[in-house]
Scaffold this motif. Structure first.
Motif, PDB file in Angstrom:
ATOM      1  N   VAL A  67      -4.910   2.476  -3.846  1.00  0.00           N
ATOM      2  CA  VAL A  67      -5.677   1.342  -3.266  1.00  0.00           C
ATOM      3  C   VAL A  67      -7.301   2.032  -3.287  1.00  0.00           C
ATOM      4  CG1 VAL A  67      -4.253  -0.135  -2.163  1.00  0.00           C
ATOM      5  CG2 VAL A  67      -5.963   1.190  -0.908  1.00  0.00           C
ATOM      6  N   TYR A  83     -18.978  -6.271   1.425  1.00  0.00           N
ATOM      7  CA  TYR A  83     -17.552  -6.135   1.542  1.00  0.00           C
ATOM      8  C   TYR A  83     -17.199  -4.847   1.962  1.00  0.00           C
ATOM      9  CZ  TYR A  83     -12.533  -6.363   0.667  1.00  0.00           C
ATOM     10  OH  TYR A  83     -11.167  -6.196   0.617  1.00  0.00           O
ATOM     11  N   HIS A  97     -14.373  -2.288   1.734  1.00  0.00           N
ATOM     12  CA  HIS A  97     -13.240  -1.984   0.967  1.00  0.00           C
ATOM     13  C   HIS A  97     -12.282  -1.007   1.557  1.00  0.00           C
ATOM     14  CE1 HIS A  97     -10.271  -1.657  -2.173  1.00  0.00           C
ATOM     15  NE2 HIS A  97     -10.536  -0.595  -2.320  1.00  0.00           N
ATOM     16  N   VAL A 136     -10.469  -7.078   4.135  1.00  0.00           N
ATOM     17  CA  VAL A 136      -8.939  -7.446   4.445  1.00  0.00           C
ATOM     18  C   VAL A 136      -7.921  -6.459   4.841  1.00  0.00           C
ATOM     19  CG1 VAL A 136      -9.227  -9.395   2.502  1.00  0.00           C
ATOM     20  CG2 VAL A 136      -8.377  -7.098   1.863  1.00  0.00           C
ATOM     21  N   SER A 161      -3.239  -5.692   5.316  1.00  0.00           N
ATOM     22  CA  SER A 161      -2.177  -6.000   5.388  1.00  0.00           C
ATOM     23  C   SER A 161      -1.951  -6.652   6.615  1.00  0.00           C
ATOM     24  CB  SER A 161      -0.995  -5.146   4.799  1.00  0.00           C
ATOM     25  OG  SER A 161      -0.982  -4.091   5.957  1.00  0.00           O
ATOM     26  N   ASP A 190       0.106 -14.680  -0.329  1.00  0.00           N
ATOM     27  CA  ASP A 190      -0.132 -14.312  -1.733  1.00  0.00           C
ATOM     28  C   ASP A 190      -1.645 -14.181  -2.097  1.00  0.00           C
ATOM     29  OD1 ASP A 190       2.495 -14.451  -2.350  1.00  0.00           O
ATOM     30  OD2 ASP A 190       2.186 -16.854  -2.447  1.00  0.00           O
ATOM     31  N   TYR A 191      -2.409 -13.552  -0.916  1.00  0.00           N
ATOM     32  CA  TYR A 191      -3.928 -13.585  -1.325  1.00  0.00           C
ATOM     33  C   TYR A 191      -4.276 -12.463  -2.155  1.00  0.00           C
ATOM     34  CZ  TYR A 191      -8.655 -12.106   0.050  1.00  0.00           C
ATOM     35  OH  TYR A 191     -10.195 -11.918  -0.082  1.00  0.00           O
ATOM     36  N   ASP A 192      -3.315 -11.085  -2.469  1.00  0.00           N
ATOM     37  CA  ASP A 192      -3.517 -10.303  -3.464  1.00  0.00           C
ATOM     38  C   ASP A 192      -2.526 -10.321  -4.522  1.00  0.00           C
ATOM     39  OD1 ASP A 192      -6.087  -9.250  -3.022  1.00  0.00           O
ATOM     40  OD2 ASP A 192      -5.368  -7.657  -1.710  1.00  0.00           O
ATOM     41  N   GLY A 193      -2.050 -11.672  -4.767  1.00  0.00           N
ATOM     42  CA  GLY A 193      -0.890 -11.703  -5.781  1.00  0.00           C
ATOM     43  C   GLY A 193       0.272 -11.962  -5.298  1.00  0.00           C
ATOM     44  N   ALA A 251       1.747 -10.315  -1.800  1.00  0.00           N
ATOM     45  CA  ALA A 251       0.751  -9.535  -0.989  1.00  0.00           C
ATOM     46  C   ALA A 251       0.141 -10.356  -0.333  1.00  0.00           C
ATOM     47  CB  ALA A 251       0.047  -8.813  -2.326  1.00  0.00           C
ATOM     48  N   ASP A 252       0.595 -10.644   0.912  1.00  0.00           N
ATOM     49  CA  ASP A 252      -0.354 -11.424   2.011  1.00  0.00           C
ATOM     50  C   ASP A 252      -1.184 -10.538   2.591  1.00  0.00           C
ATOM     51  OD1 ASP A 252       1.950 -13.171   1.395  1.00  0.00           O
ATOM     52  OD2 ASP A 252       2.959 -13.042   3.598  1.00  0.00           O
ATOM     53  N   ARG A 253      -2.454 -11.147   2.901  1.00  0.00           N
ATOM     54  CA  ARG A 253      -3.422 -10.476   3.568  1.00  0.00           C
ATOM     55  C   ARG A 253      -4.002 -10.961   4.774  1.00  0.00           C
ATOM     56  NH1 ARG A 253      -1.372  -7.063   1.085  1.00  0.00           N
ATOM     57  NH2 ARG A 253      -2.036  -5.872  -0.560  1.00  0.00           N
TER      58      ARG A 253
END
Length: 153
Positions: free
Chosen positions: A33, A72, A74, A110, A112, A135-138, A141-143
């Motif tokens: 990541v 942001y 990261h 963000v 996990s 599904d935040y990141d697809g 992929a909850d965030r």
């Protein structure tokens, strides 16, 4: 007695040192990541902390090119040997100063939903916590989404 780590702006060459410890510091595979492009293109708004033992921590942050009020965070890491000393808080506060100097009024991040340590840290830092957002990141992929409003300048 050891000195407090020195915090400095990151440079692209810091990437190799950071990625070399990422999986170890997280105790799981996480390096995927943090591709090199983050230090190549966002080193001006990223930070590195060093002490007599070497790399003590880092923060990879960016000033949003699309949202004129946003910054942001990261990726942030603090060496296990120095956790609990306030270094993470120092890195965040330095980034808040950078973001405010760039005219930004909010900082986001963000994580996990399983990362309880990150959720607790961000909550203690005063971030609002939303989620988990499905599904935040697809798909799948909850965030958990964090936001902090910076004080007006």
């Amino acid at each position: 007695m050891s000195q407090s780590p020195r915090v400095r702006p990151a440079v692209p060459e810091d990437y190799d040192r950071i990625i070399a410890v990422a999986d170890e510091w997280w105790e799981r595979p996480i390096s995927s990541v943090l591709p090199r492009l983050h230090l190549d293109h966002f080193h001006r708004t990223s930070l590195v902390a060093e002490d007599e033992s070497g790399l003590a921590g880092f923060l990879v942050g960016l000033i949003s090119p699309s949202a004129p009020d946003a910054a942001y965070i990261h990726f942030v890491g603090v060496a296990p040997r120095i956790r609990g000393t306030g270094l993470g808080r120092r890195l965040y506060h330095r980034f808040f100063e950078l973001a405010a100097a760039e005219g930004r009024s909010r900082v986001g991040a963000v994580t996990s939903p399983q990362n309880r340590r990150s959720i607790a840290f961000h909550t203690a830092m005063g971030f609002t916590v939303t989620g988990p957002v499905p599904d935040y990141d697809g798909p799948g992929a909850d965030r958990v989404v964090f936001q902090l409003l910076l004080p007006p300048r």
